[in-house]
Each structure stands twice: as structure tokens, then as C-alpha cells.
Write a protein that holds these residues in place. Structure first.
Motif, PDB file in Angstrom:
ATOM      1  N   PRO A   1      39.846 -79.667   9.355  1.00 31.23           N
ATOM      2  CA  PRO A   1      40.390 -80.895   8.772  1.00 31.23           C
ATOM      3  C   PRO A   1      41.916 -80.913   8.667  1.00 31.23           C
ATOM      4  O   PRO A   1      42.530 -81.980   8.749  1.00 31.23           O
ATOM      5  CB  PRO A   1      39.757 -80.931   7.370  1.00 31.23           C
ATOM      6  CG  PRO A   1      38.531 -80.094   7.472  1.00 31.23           C
ATOM      7  CD  PRO A   1      38.837 -79.028   8.483  1.00 31.23           C
TER       8      PRO A   1
ATOM      9  N   PRO B   1      45.138 -71.964  19.090  1.00 27.92           N
ATOM     10  CA  PRO B   1      46.544 -71.934  18.689  1.00 27.92           C
ATOM     11  C   PRO B   1      47.399 -71.129  19.658  1.00 27.92           C
ATOM     12  O   PRO B   1      47.100 -69.965  19.934  1.00 27.92           O
ATOM     13  CB  PRO B   1      46.509 -71.246  17.318  1.00 27.92           C
ATOM     14  CG  PRO B   1      45.209 -70.549  17.237  1.00 27.92           C
ATOM     15  CD  PRO B   1      44.282 -71.121  18.250  1.00 27.92           C
TER      16      PRO B   1
ATOM     17  N   SER C   1      53.774 -70.465   7.962  1.00 26.44           N
ATOM     18  CA  SER C   1      53.535 -71.629   8.815  1.00 26.44           C
ATOM     19  C   SER C   1      54.687 -71.841   9.783  1.00 26.44           C
ATOM     20  O   SER C   1      54.514 -72.410  10.845  1.00 26.44           O
ATOM     21  CB  SER C   1      53.309 -72.884   7.967  1.00 26.44           C
ATOM     22  OG  SER C   1      54.447 -73.120   7.177  1.00 26.44           O
TER      23      SER C   1
ATOM     24  N   PHE D   1      46.597 -71.904   4.325  1.00 26.32           N
ATOM     25  CA  PHE D   1      45.855 -71.822   5.580  1.00 26.32           C
ATOM     26  C   PHE D   1      45.151 -70.478   5.693  1.00 26.32           C
ATOM     27  O   PHE D   1      45.530 -69.509   5.032  1.00 26.32           O
ATOM     28  CB  PHE D   1      46.774 -72.045   6.793  1.00 26.32           C
ATOM     29  CG  PHE D   1      47.975 -71.146   6.854  1.00 26.32           C
ATOM     30  CD1 PHE D   1      49.184 -71.528   6.290  1.00 26.32           C
ATOM     31  CD2 PHE D   1      47.910 -69.903   7.491  1.00 26.32           C
ATOM     32  CE1 PHE D   1      50.301 -70.703   6.351  1.00 26.32           C
ATOM     33  CE2 PHE D   1      49.024 -69.071   7.546  1.00 26.32           C
ATOM     34  CZ  PHE D   1      50.223 -69.471   6.978  1.00 26.32           C
TER      35      PHE D   1
ATOM     36  N   LYS E   1      49.995 -64.100  15.199  1.00 22.66           N
ATOM     37  CA  LYS E   1      48.986 -64.910  14.509  1.00 22.66           C
ATOM     38  C   LYS E   1      48.217 -64.131  13.446  1.00 22.66           C
ATOM     39  O   LYS E   1      47.356 -64.691  12.776  1.00 22.66           O
ATOM     40  CB  LYS E   1      47.964 -65.473  15.526  1.00 22.66           C
ATOM     41  CG  LYS E   1      48.568 -66.266  16.678  1.00 22.66           C
ATOM     42  CD  LYS E   1      49.189 -67.573  16.238  1.00 22.66           C
ATOM     43  CE  LYS E   1      49.736 -68.349  17.434  1.00 22.66           C
ATOM     44  NZ  LYS E   1      50.560 -69.501  17.027  1.00 22.66           N
TER      45      LYS E   1
ATOM     46  N   PRO F   1      51.474 -75.539  13.253  1.00 20.76           N
ATOM     47  CA  PRO F   1      51.721 -74.092  13.269  1.00 20.76           C
ATOM     48  C   PRO F   1      50.980 -73.306  12.193  1.00 20.76           C
ATOM     49  O   PRO F   1      50.984 -72.067  12.231  1.00 20.76           O
ATOM     50  CB  PRO F   1      53.239 -73.989  13.062  1.00 20.76           C
ATOM     51  CG  PRO F   1      53.639 -75.258  12.402  1.00 20.76           C
ATOM     52  CD  PRO F   1      52.693 -76.298  12.882  1.00 20.76           C
ATOM     53  N   TRP F   2      50.331 -73.992  11.254  1.00 21.55           N
ATOM     54  CA  TRP F   2      49.570 -73.272  10.232  1.00 21.55           C
ATOM     55  C   TRP F   2      48.190 -72.874  10.750  1.00 21.55           C
ATOM     56  O   TRP F   2      47.468 -72.143  10.085  1.00 21.55           O
ATOM     57  CB  TRP F   2      49.418 -74.162   8.986  1.00 21.55           C
ATOM     58  CG  TRP F   2      48.720 -75.443   9.290  1.00 21.55           C
ATOM     59  CD1 TRP F   2      47.367 -75.676   9.323  1.00 21.55           C
ATOM     60  CD2 TRP F   2      49.328 -76.688   9.662  1.00 21.55           C
ATOM     61  NE1 TRP F   2      47.104 -76.966   9.683  1.00 21.55           N
ATOM     62  CE2 TRP F   2      48.287 -77.630   9.895  1.00 21.55           C
ATOM     63  CE3 TRP F   2      50.643 -77.113   9.827  1.00 21.55           C
ATOM     64  CZ2 TRP F   2      48.530 -78.942  10.277  1.00 21.55           C
ATOM     65  CZ3 TRP F   2      50.883 -78.425  10.207  1.00 21.55           C
ATOM     66  CH2 TRP F   2      49.837 -79.328  10.434  1.00 21.55           C
ATOM     67  N   VAL F   3      47.795 -73.357  11.911  1.00 18.82           N
ATOM     68  CA  VAL F   3      46.494 -72.984  12.470  1.00 18.82           C
ATOM     69  C   VAL F   3      46.677 -71.659  13.200  1.00 18.82           C
ATOM     70  O   VAL F   3      47.361 -71.585  14.223  1.00 18.82           O
ATOM     71  CB  VAL F   3      45.966 -74.057  13.444  1.00 18.82           C
ATOM     72  CG1 VAL F   3      44.654 -73.606  14.072  1.00 18.82           C
ATOM     73  CG2 VAL F   3      45.777 -75.382  12.713  1.00 18.82           C
ATOM     74  N   LYS F   4      46.065 -70.607  12.638  1.00 14.02           N
ATOM     75  CA  LYS F   4      46.277 -69.262  13.187  1.00 14.02           C
ATOM     76  C   LYS F   4      45.041 -68.706  13.872  1.00 14.02           C
ATOM     77  O   LYS F   4      45.125 -67.673  14.534  1.00 14.02           O
ATOM     78  CB  LYS F   4      46.670 -68.273  12.067  1.00 14.02           C
ATOM     79  CG  LYS F   4      47.826 -68.707  11.193  1.00 14.02           C
ATOM     80  CD  LYS F   4      49.167 -68.634  11.893  1.00 14.02           C
ATOM     81  CE  LYS F   4      50.297 -68.955  10.909  1.00 14.02           C
ATOM     82  NZ  LYS F   4      51.577 -69.144  11.576  1.00 14.02           N
ATOM     83  N   ASN F   5      43.899 -69.338  13.673  1.00 21.67           N
ATOM     84  CA  ASN F   5      42.650 -68.845  14.251  1.00 21.67           C
ATOM     85  C   ASN F   5      42.119 -69.836  15.265  1.00 21.67           C
ATOM     86  O   ASN F   5      42.323 -71.053  15.118  1.00 21.67           O
ATOM     87  CB  ASN F   5      41.592 -68.678  13.157  1.00 21.67           C
ATOM     88  CG  ASN F   5      41.919 -67.557  12.203  1.00 21.67           C
ATOM     89  OD1 ASN F   5      41.954 -66.388  12.565  1.00 21.67           O
ATOM     90  ND2 ASN F   5      42.173 -67.898  10.965  1.00 21.67           N
TER      91      ASN F   5
END
Lengths: 344, 343
Positions: free
Chosen positions: B265, B228, A233, A90, A211, B211-215
Motif C-alpha cells: 500500500p 526495488p 529512505s 518501512f 537494501k 526509496p523506502w521499499v527495500k524488499n
């Protein structure tokens, strides 16, 4: 054509995959086997936070910078694919902090949106007067290695749980090429005084509000001896230990204290974070990556060996570039072994 | 005059932060919060709580900027303290992207020098969004709810502020118990004070586990966004004017999800979707003013602080401070008239 890969960390698995992807269709029969005494989640790659970021200085090694870039671009290309989450891949943005102005790194144009920190941003980090902001990626070893293993299994690559004691042990048995991805313990197969452990310890905490990655640098202490915080993650990795020559894989209470106190000072919000895990690992440190061919002659035989080890604390950062370079070396071996073409 | 008794009606982000500001600036006041809803059932709980201002056509820009700056500064300090995780405040970086390049005037929004590191996106960054021509990268703050509202409630209790669940149907109900009423009822003001200029802008959102979406990613049209939070990512959204329905719409859910997945995606793998609806209390300008209500010779001093629309979190602290200042004026007026009464 039989290929034996020794080592199942990020190097071993990705090199195996790269070679299989490139040559499987070109050879009548390509059998790739993996030999390792440690598999995920017990490899060095599993403990690493997995942030794509090379060391600050490329030490004049343009080759390594190219491999880093190839890896970044390869990963960036996978971000939009359905596999990304399964791979543990990611995007992540964050901060590099310094106590004095430093030259821009060799990777400033590889990452996204590289810029200097503004005075207001620096207010967040008392004690640091200079820094960078950029967007890079995390590739979590604990997810990437199983993903690689699945891809390899699908391709018919075989895995053997075995501690290999010598190259002859694998090469004698009809194996044409040995790929040496043994990381920090490569010296056990062939002495290499340049290879030393760079011991690291990390604390993994539950801090999902963090983050950004935050990497501090203390030019005097050297790389990774200054606190860093890298969100994964699920867990956030706290670190800041680099002990050259220390082979101890056990956790040290003193190092725990150092990491915890320095990271909480850096990010006060961490004080409320719950500690979930602690882990120590040995970075396979070397002045330069050893990525080269060697023909080993012994007794009645010889073995073609491709060495691919010594990636220090930037293994994940450089892995795909190295895998492709190893695949090119493999290609050159194949080229040499082709029977001479008849001339009409 | 005995300690002034102030009732704050409404327990969303505006009501609670206003009550806190009043308690902070007027320690001798007795402050009570009255609301028919508390967290997690307020409009604020649905919102993502991103500090990205909404522009009110009827409020001078310099005033909006002042409100935003005060809010940002306050939360910035909180984000860097040990209370950050409890208060639900955290920094988040990301991109605002546009399908067509904005006009030069739009390129630098009034808040660009308040958020951190604001700059145009590079070509390489834009490649992630093939359908978008232009973008801005910056770092801002996010207030996660319920944590932020619960933290405000905790601070209020510590300051001696009482909170009661009570539906106030008419401000006059309160005149015998309270000297000053602060109206922070958000969309409720439409009925409570009959403000026809206040209208709902319905927003449906998805809160997913990814939780891997940080932006964050936000389309400049304000309709599609990915924010997020601590435990969940808010996916949005809709802006439906004059629509009052609080029931989630399944077709809308799918549409929001698809729009967000086209920007990110990896969201296809998101788990455990919760759908929420909130009614943005929208108004041409925020109603932030004093009013003296009269009925049969009796006066009721009111301070209004509602109509923050899509920008509640972004300006809440700034408007709360202004409302507290207006409450101060009310107290001065009361003291003035009570001393006149003594003569």
C-alpha cells in the motif's frame, strides 16, 4: 486536567500522543503541553537510524521485552496505512553478524522470519562465522517526530520552546501531572547516577543500492562498538561507536575514521558512496529504563511525575510500549484523584 | 590464420556479456559488437534484472540450473566488490507469494538452493498478504540497467572490443568482414534469421521513485511484482503473447499500479512514474547452438544465443560462457579447414 510533558524526542511526543488519544474523550478537559529546548530535527531521536532492534540480551528484563513487542506490533499495524511513508516507517530485512555462535535473542519471535545465516551468506562477511537474518522495520526519527508533532497539533496540544530547569517550574502553575521524557539530560532535573551518556557517532551516505541492514557484534567491545550499516529512505547510516560517559556532542575525526574504515571493510561497495552528513548523539543509557511514578513534595505543593527516560540505544524500538505504560500510570493517577463515589 | 574476427550482433545483456566472455576466453580474437540499439534503449533496459529464473520447457533443467548458478556466482562476487555500485549489482530480499498453495513439485523450484536463504514464509510474514495462502522467502541479486550494461560496455572497451551502432538486416552482410558471427539479437532474431519459434511476450512496467521499499514482492503467477532497484522500483507487469506494440498502454498502467498497491500500500505515495515496454524474446528453449550458413560455396559460421524470454538476466552469464565455448569450436573448425587448405 493539565499535563506537562518535558522533552520532545520520540518519548516525549509519543507519550503525549498516547495519553491524549486514550484520555481525551474520558476527561472533561485534558490539556497537554510540551516543553523542550530542542525540537526535531535537533533531538537525539532525529540522529538515530531508527532500526527496530533491541539489544541482544534482555538483561533479564521481561518488562522491556514486552514493551519492545508492543512497539513492533503497533508499527507493523501501521505499515499498510497511508501514513506509513509520512511516518518514515518501512519494512527492512538484514543481517546480524557474530564471530562465534550466540544464543537466540529475546526478540526472535517478535521480528519476522528470524533464522540463522547459511554458510553461503556468511561468505559475504569474511571474519564472521555466525549470524541471523530477519525482517524488521525502520522508523526514521526525522520523519516520525514531525508526524507525531502534526498529530499532536491537530489535537490541540501546545508546544513551548523552553529549557525547563526544575519540575517545580512546570508543576507549580496548575499542572496536574508532569511527564519526564528528558532523555540523557534527566539528571539535570533530578540526579540519577545510573543515567550516563552512551555517545554515538554516525556517517550518513548516499548508497541507495544497499537494501539490507548489517549489524556486527563484537562481544568484547560491547553493543554498538562494532560497525553497523542501516539504510534509511534516502541516506544510509554508518555507525559503530558507543562511548560510555562521553558527553561530547561534537564529531570526532578519529571516530569518523573508525566508522568509515570498518564499514567499508564490511561492505566494500560503500567505498564509492558519497558522504552527506555526520552526526553525534548521546544515547540516554541506563541499566533499566526508568518508567515509574513519583510524587515530589516541595514547599507548599506536590507534583505527580511520571518518569519515562533511559532508553539507551533502543528508544525507537521500545517507545510505544513505554508510552502506553506511561499512559497506564497516568490512568492510575486519575483514578486516585477521582472524588470518592457516594454510597447510597 | 590471422586473429579470428568475431562480430557479436546485439547489445543487450546477452550480446554484451557474450562479447565479454569471448574477449576473456579468446584474447587473440578481434571482437566487435554491432547493434542498432545500445543502452538505454535495449529490451534489457526495461527489465528489472532480477535473478529469478524463468523455466524454459525445452531446455533440460540441469542445464538451466547450471546457467543460473554460473550467473549467480559471477554476480554474487561482483556484488561484494568495490565495483558493485557502478555495475548496478545488489542483493535484495523478499517474498514470492501464491494465492493457492503450489503442488509439492512446485514448492521447491530448481533454483531454490542457488539463491540465498530460501525457505517457506512464516504465518506472521503471510499476514502481510491476506489474499495469499503460501509464500517463499529468499535473497537474490538484481542487475540494475542501464548501470550493468554501461559497466559491461566499459569492460568491453578495456578489453579492446569495438562497438558500433549499425542495423544488421542480414547476417550475410558480415561475411566479408568477420569470420564468426554471434547472433544475440533477442526479439530481433524473428526478422533477422526468420525464426518463427521466437515470439514476443510484451511486458509493460512502471519505474517509480519509492526509496523506502527495500524488499521485493512477487506474485507466483508472474504477473504482479515489485522489484526495488538502486534509484527506482520496477512495478509489473504484463505477459502478452504475440503482442508487438512498444507503446505504453494507459489502462494497463493503472492496472499494474493498482495490483502492486494492493500488495504494498505504501506505493500509493510513489512519485515520478515512468512507463516502459519491452518485448521478451520468448522461445520454447534458448537457441544456443552453432550453425554453418552456406551461400554459393561461401560459409558463414554463426553462433546463436537468443530466445531467453523472461529469464535473460538470470542465465545471461551461463549462456554467454557457453556461446564463447561454441565460438571456440568455430575457431578450431576454421583453423582445421585453413590448415587443410594449406596442404
Amino acid at each position: 486536567m493539565r499535563v506537562a510533558v518535558i522533552g520532545a524526542g520520540v518519548m516525549g511526543l509519543s507519550t503525549a500522543l498516547c495519553i491524549h488519544e486514550q484520555f481525551h474523550g474520558l476527561l472533561p478537559a485534558l490539556h497537554v503541553e510540551i516543553y523542550a529546548d530542542r525540537y526535531t530535527p535537533h533531538t537525539t531521536s532525529d540522529g538515530a537510524a531508527g532500526l527496530w532492534q533491541p539489544y541482544l540480551s534482555d538483561r533479564g528484563d521481561l518488562q522491556e521485552t514486552v514493551w519492545n513487542k508492543e512497539t513492533f506490533d503497533y508499527l507493523l499495524g501501521h505499515l499498510g496505512s497511508p501514513a506509513a511513508t509520512e511516518m518514515g516507517l518501512f519494512l527492512i530485512s538484514g543481517y546480524n553478524l557474530f564471530t562465534q555462535a550466540v544464543p537466540d535473542p529475546s526478540w526472535k519471535n517478535i521480528v519476522l522470519g528470524f533464522r540463522n545465516l547459511t554458510p553461503k551468506e556468511l561468505e559475504l562477511f569474511p571474519g564472521y562465522s555466525y549470524g541471523w537474518f530477519n525482517t524488521a522495520m525502520v522508523l526514521e526519527g526525522r520523519r516520525y517526530l514531525p508526524w507525531l508533532s502534526n498529530r499532536l497539533t491537530q489535537r490541540g496540544v501546545k508546544f513551548f520552546h523552553k529549557k525547563v530547569e526544575s519540575f517545580q517550574e512546570v508543576s507549580g502553575d496548575g499542572v496536574d501531572v508532569v511527564i519526564n521524557c528528558t532523555g540523557v539530560r534527566a539528571g539535570e532535573l533530578q540526579p540519577d547516577p545510573e543515567l550516563q551518556p552512551g555517545r554515538g557517532q554516525v556517517i550518513k551516505v548516499l548508497a541507495p543500492w544497499v537494501k539490507h541492514f548489517i549489524i556486527t557484534h563484537d562481544i568484547e567491545s560491547g553493543i554498538y562498538n562494532s560497525p553497523y550499516i542501516i539504510p534509511g529512505s534516502e541516506l544510509t547510516v554508518l555507525g559503530g561507536i558507543y562511548q560510555h560517559g562521553n558527553w561530547n556532542e561534537g564529531n570526532s575525526a578519529q571516530d569518523h575514521k573508525t566508522i568509515w574504515e570498518s564499514c567499508c571493510r564490511l561492505l566494500p561497495a560503500l567505498q564509492k558512496a558519497k558522504i552527506v552528513e555526520e552526526w553525534s548523539g548521546l544515547r540516554p543509557a541506563r541499566p533499566r529504563v526508568r518508567l515509574e511514578r513519583e510524587t515530589l513534595r516541595y514547599g507548599h505543593g506536590q507534583a505527580e511525575v511520571i518518569h519515562n527516560y533511559g532508553h539507551g540505544g533502543f528508544g525507537i524500538t521500545i517507545h510505544w510500549g513505554c508510552a502506553m505504560a506511561a499512559a497506564r500510570l497516568f490512568g492510575s493517577i486519575l483514578q486516585e484523584q477521582r472524588p470518592p463515589q457516594p454510597r447510597l | 590464420m590471422a586473429a579470428p574476427k568475431v562480430a557479436v550482433v546485439g547489445a543487450g545483456v546477452v550480446g554484451l556479456s557474450t562479447a565479454l566472455c569471448i574477449a576473456e576466453t579468446c584474447p587473440s580474437c578481434s571482437v566487435t559488437v554491432l547493434s542498432d540499439q545500445f543502452s538505454p534503449n535495449t529490451t534489457s533496459d526495461v527489465a528489472a534484472g532480477m535473478l529469478i529464473p524463468h523455466t524454459y520447457p525445452g531446455t533440460p533443467i540441469h542445464v538451466q540450473k547450471q546457467w543460473f548458478k554460473e550467473t549467480f556466482t559471477y554476480l554474487f562476487a561482483l556484488s561484494n566488490s568495490t565495483e558493485a555500485s557502478e555495475a548496478g549489482i545488489h542483493l535484495v530480499s523478499g517474498w514470492q507469494i501464491f494465492k493457492t498453495a503450489p503442488t509439492p513439485k512446485e514448492e521447491l523450484p530448481f533454483w531454490s538452493d542457488v539463491v540465498l536463504g530460501f525457505r517457506p514464509m512464516s504465518e506472521a510474514e503471510l499476514q502481510k498478504f491476506p489474499r495469499h495462502q503460501f509464500g517463499q522467502a529468499f535473497t537474490t541479486l538484481k542487475c540494475d540497467c542501464p548501470p550493468y550494461l554501461l559497466w559491461l560496455e566499459k569492460r568491453l572497451k578495456a578489453a579492446g572490443v569495438q562497438m558500433y551502432t549499425r542495423k544488421v538486416a542480414d547476417l550475410w552482410e558480415l561475411h566479408s568482414e568477420y569470420n564468426i558471427v554471434v547472433n544475440c539479437t533477442g526479439i530481433g532474431a524473428h526478422q533477422l534469421v526468420g525464426d518463427e519459434k521466437l515470439f514476443p511476450v510484451r511486458g509493460q512496467v512502471l519505474k517509480v521513485h519509492a526509496p523506502w521499499v527495500k524488499n521485493f514482492i512477487r506474485d507466483g503467477d508472474g504477473l504482479t511484482y515489485i522489484y526495488p532497484g538502486i534509484h527506482r522500483v520496477t512495478l509489473g507487469g504484463t505477459r502478452e503473447k504475440e503482442r508487438w506494440s512498444l507503446s505504453p498502454d494507459p489502462g494497463t498502467t493503472k492496472d499494474i499500479f493498482d495490483r502492486c498497491c494492493s500488495l504494498e500500500p505504501s506505493l500509493r505515495g510513489a512519485q515520478d512514474t515512468k512507463v516502459k515496454v519491452g518485448l521478451r524474446p520468448s522461445r520454447w528453449c534458448v537457441r544456443l547452438e552453432r550453425e554453418v550458413l552456406s551461400r554459393g560455396g561461401v560459409k558463414l559460421l554463426v553462433v546463436h544465443n537468443y530466445g531467453h524470454g523472461a529469464g535473460g538476466f538470470s542465465v545471461h552469464r551461463g549462456t554467454a560462457k557457453e556461446a564463447a565455448r561454441l565460438v571456440g569450436e568455430c575457431i578450431a573448425a576454421l583453423r582445421g579447414s585453413s590448415s587443410r587448405a594449406k596442404l
